[in-house]
Design a protein around this motif. Structure first.
Motif: not given
Length: 92
Positions: A34, A43, A45-48, A50, A52, A55, A59-60
């Motif tokens: 990932c 990429n 898809i965005h989370i906050g 950023y 994905l 992310w 962090q993931g």
């Protein structure tokens, strides 16, 4: 931890290594799959705010590793009970 026979000891360690192998495979997939290999596709898809893929790379994989530590502890408690080598309350 005392096993009564060598066969049970070998089965216990084989099951322990199987658990470790599966958990490492999950962590490798999240970290490398990932975070690196599928990053461009993720990429989209965005989370906050950023992407994905970013992310997962930042962090993931770390969060997955922390979760896997707790999963490992739970699975090992279950395995210890299965083979009768669990820690007793007075041993703590």
């Amino acid at each position: 931890m005392a096993f009564q026979n060598e066969t049970l000891k070998k089965q216990y360690w084989r099951d322990n290594l199987r658990i470790i192998g599966w958990l490492l495979a999950v962590w490798a997939f999240v970290s490398f799959g990932c975070g690196i290999i599928f990053a461009e596709a993720l990429n989209a898809i965005h989370i906050g705010g950023y992407p994905l893929g970013f992310w997962f790379a930042q962090q993931g994989s770390i969060l997955t590793f922390v979760v896997l530590i707790f999963v490992y502890a739970k699975l090992m408690d279950r395995l210890d009970r299965k083979y009768g080598v669990q820690e007793t309350e007075d041993a703590k």
